[in-house]
Every structure is written in C-alpha cells, then in structure tokens.
Motif scaffolding. Structure first.
Motif, short mmCIF file in Angstrom:
data_model
loop_
_atom_site.label_atom_id
_atom_site.label_comp_id
_atom_site.label_asym_id
_atom_site.label_seq_id
_atom_site.Cartn_x
_atom_site.Cartn_y
_atom_site.Cartn_z
N LYS A 142 0.81 -1.22 0.00
CA LYS A 142 0.00 0.00 0.00
C LYS A 142 0.84 1.27 0.00
N SER A 143 2.13 1.14 0.27
CA SER A 143 2.97 2.32 0.48
C SER A 143 3.38 2.99 -0.83
N ASP A 144 3.75 4.27 -0.71
CA ASP A 144 4.39 4.99 -1.82
C ASP A 144 5.87 4.67 -1.87
N LEU A 145 6.42 4.33 -0.71
CA LEU A 145 7.87 4.13 -0.59
C LEU A 145 8.15 3.19 0.58
N VAL A 146 9.20 2.36 0.43
CA VAL A 146 9.62 1.47 1.50
C VAL A 146 11.10 1.73 1.79
N LEU A 147 11.42 1.97 3.04
CA LEU A 147 12.81 2.14 3.47
C LEU A 147 13.27 0.87 4.16
N VAL A 148 14.47 0.40 3.80
CA VAL A 148 15.03 -0.78 4.45
C VAL A 148 16.43 -0.45 4.96
N GLY A 149 16.81 -1.10 6.05
CA GLY A 149 18.13 -0.87 6.61
C GLY A 149 18.24 -1.49 7.98
N ILE A 150 19.46 -1.59 8.49
CA ILE A 150 19.64 -2.15 9.83
C ILE A 150 19.27 -1.09 10.87
N SER A 151 19.31 -1.48 12.12
CA SER A 151 18.94 -0.58 13.21
C SER A 151 19.83 0.65 13.27
N ARG A 152 19.23 1.81 13.54
CA ARG A 152 19.90 3.11 13.68
C ARG A 152 20.41 3.65 12.35
N THR A 153 19.62 3.46 11.31
CA THR A 153 19.94 4.10 10.02
C THR A 153 18.88 5.14 9.66
N SER A 154 18.17 5.63 10.67
CA SER A 154 17.21 6.74 10.52
C SER A 154 15.95 6.37 9.76
N LYS A 155 15.56 5.10 9.78
CA LYS A 155 14.36 4.69 9.05
C LYS A 155 13.10 5.38 9.58
N THR A 156 12.93 5.35 10.90
CA THR A 156 11.71 5.92 11.48
C THR A 156 11.64 7.44 11.33
N PRO A 157 12.68 8.19 11.71
CA PRO A 157 12.58 9.65 11.53
C PRO A 157 12.40 10.06 10.07
N LEU A 158 13.01 9.32 9.16
CA LEU A 158 12.83 9.63 7.74
C LEU A 158 11.40 9.33 7.30
N SER A 159 10.84 8.24 7.81
CA SER A 159 9.45 7.89 7.48
C SER A 159 8.50 9.00 7.92
N MET A 160 8.72 9.53 9.13
CA MET A 160 7.85 10.58 9.65
C MET A 160 8.06 11.89 8.90
N TYR A 161 9.31 12.19 8.58
CA TYR A 161 9.59 13.42 7.84
C TYR A 161 8.92 13.38 6.47
N LEU A 162 9.04 12.26 5.78
CA LEU A 162 8.43 12.13 4.45
C LEU A 162 6.90 12.08 4.54
N ALA A 163 6.39 11.54 5.65
CA ALA A 163 4.93 11.53 5.85
C ALA A 163 4.39 12.94 5.91
N ASN A 164 5.18 13.85 6.47
CA ASN A 164 4.77 15.26 6.51
C ASN A 164 4.81 15.90 5.13
N LYS A 165 5.38 15.21 4.16
CA LYS A 165 5.35 15.63 2.77
C LYS A 165 4.29 14.84 2.01
N ASN A 166 3.41 14.18 2.77
CA ASN A 166 2.29 13.42 2.21
C ASN A 166 2.73 12.18 1.44
#
Length: 278
Positions: A142-166
């Motif tokens: 369902k997503s527009d974009l999927v971020l993958v990476g190991i722990s502490r590669t900024s996946k969550t903050p980037l997801s929230m930042y991009l969410a604010n860009k809809n």
C-alpha cells in the motif's frame, strides 16, 4: 408561527454557513424551522433560482460567496426584498485586506482544499506509524515508498519526515535472524530505498542508545563485529532487491529526505508537489 427557512448558499460545501445557522438556532426554543443548504453555487442562474425561491418563504439567507459579483447580487436581492441576509466571509476578507494591503485570491472552496491537504498529511503520518519497523508487512504493497536498513539508520525519523510531505512510507528493519518479508520482493524495486551507515557511526549511536536505556555499552547490539555482520547482510539483501542505497552517516534528515524525493521523481513515482515546501 410561520415556518422559518434558513437558506445556506455557498460556492463550496456550505458547512461554515450551516454550522453558524445551527449554533444560532440552538439559542432559541424554535421548533418550526428548516435549513436548506445549496453548495457549489458558481453561476448567476443557479443563484437566482435559489433567491427567487427564498422570496416566497419566511426566510433568512446566509451566504459564503467569495465571487464578489455573486455576493453583491445576493446582498442586493436581500435588500430589495426585505430579507435578512448575512454575508459570513466578505466583511472579514475586506478587514484582512485593509490591515495587510494584500489582495484576496477570491478562489471558491479554498478552505476545503486546505482541509484536504491537512487530512492527507494526517493519513500519511498514521500510515508511517502503523507500518513502522516492519510491524505489518501488508503495508508494503500500500505504500508509496519502503525504506530498508539495519537498526539506527534513521528509518523511522525519515518515514515521519516524508509523511509530513504526504508520502506514505513503510520501513523494514534488516536483521540477520529475522526473515525478510516476502512482500518486499513482490513490490517494484523502484519503490524501495536502502539506508546504510558507517560501522564507526553505528557503533557510536548504538552505544549512546544503550546508555540512554541504562544498559551496558558492551552489549552485542553495539559490538563492532556484530555491526559489520549486519551491514554485510543488509547489503546482500539490498543487492537482491536492486534498490538504490543511501549512506546516512554524515547527512541530516532533511538532506537524506531530499535525496529520496529526487530518486522518487527520477523513478517516476508520485510526489505530491503541494506538500514539498510545507
């Protein structure tokens, strides 16, 4: 008592006028009344039909028409036919104009458009929360974009930042002991972006994380050998996926997000222009 008919005339949904009418009626013990709402009144012919109908009722006309010709036409009609008329929007527009020396856009339905923008952003943020950290792999489709990476590669903050860009973002942690969700290989690889970091930076971040949790910095989570194994594993998965990889080690969230948006554009993915500067 003759039935009171309140006409709500709007160039948009008419919700503002309706709410004001209901709030005002609530101040009276009034039983015989009716609210007639007419949304999307954008031409004189439609407006005249409504006004002529109101002339034969015990009526009040409440209107939110940003088109001055239609608003003035309504005001004149009310005056000529001795019908109480209330313009809810133009007096305030005039006051704002006089105080700011700015010219109003005079664009019908602009409030509704702003509301839609807000609710789409909220929807994207809720999506990011729901499908954060691989919680539900069904969200990948369902997503527009999927971020993958190991722990502490900024996946969550980037997801929230991009969410604010809809942008609806799901993210998946890559952990050697945890199987990669099959959905990750079922979606187009142009929707996937890998995130990585240097071993030294990861070691530093993870040690600080452990300290913040009151745990020993010697835990396996921050062990350099373990970090190297995770990086190697993640790179193997990303190569299988055929996705671009961004090193976030010396980048601010905004910078990485900018790179991601550029990659999305290059890959022909939908990017919501109205949100990029918000």
């Amino acid at each position: 008592m003759e039935n009171l008919v309140i006409y709500i005339i709007s160039d948009s949904l008419g919700e503002t006028g309706e709410q004001v009418a209901k709030a005002s009626i609530g101040q009276f013990n009034l039983k015989n009344y009716e609210i007639r709402k007419y949304p999307y009144v954008l031409d004189k012919q439609f407006l005249d039909e409504i006004l002529n109908d109101a002339k034969f009722q015990n009526s009040i006309i409440v209107y939110t028409l940003v088109d001055l010709e239609l608003a003035n036409r309504t005001s004149k009609f009310c005056e000529e036919n001795n019908i109480p008329g209330l313009d809810l929007i133009n007096p305030l527009i005039d006051s704002i104009r006089s105080r700011t020396n700015l010219s109003p856009l005079r664009e019908p339905g602009i409030i509704r458009k702003l509301d839609e923008k807000y609710f789409k952003r909220v929807e994207a943020i809720e999506f990011a929360v729901k499908y954060d950290d691989g919680k539900d792999s069904r969200g990948l489709v369902k997503s527009d974009l999927v971020l993958v990476g190991i722990s502490r590669t900024s996946k969550t903050p980037l997801s929230m930042y991009l969410a604010n860009k809809n942008i609806k973002v799901a993210n998946v942690p890559l952990v050697p002991e945890v199987p990669v969700p099959k959905e990750l290989f079922e979606i187009p690889n142009k929707k996937i972006i890998g995130l990585t970091n240097t071993p030294e930076k990861l070691n530093q971040i993870r040690q600080e994380r452990l300290k913040a949790l009151g745990l020993s910095g010697n835990a396996n989570y921050a062990n350099m050998q373990r970090i190297l194994e995770e990086i190697e594993y993640a790179e193997t998965i990303m190569k299988k996926l055929g996705c671009p990889i961004i090193d976030v080690s010396n980048k601010a969230i905004e910078e990485t997000a900018g790179l991601i948006i550029n990659i999305m554009k290059e890959n022909g993915l939908r990017v919501y222009k109205g949100f990029l500067n918000s």
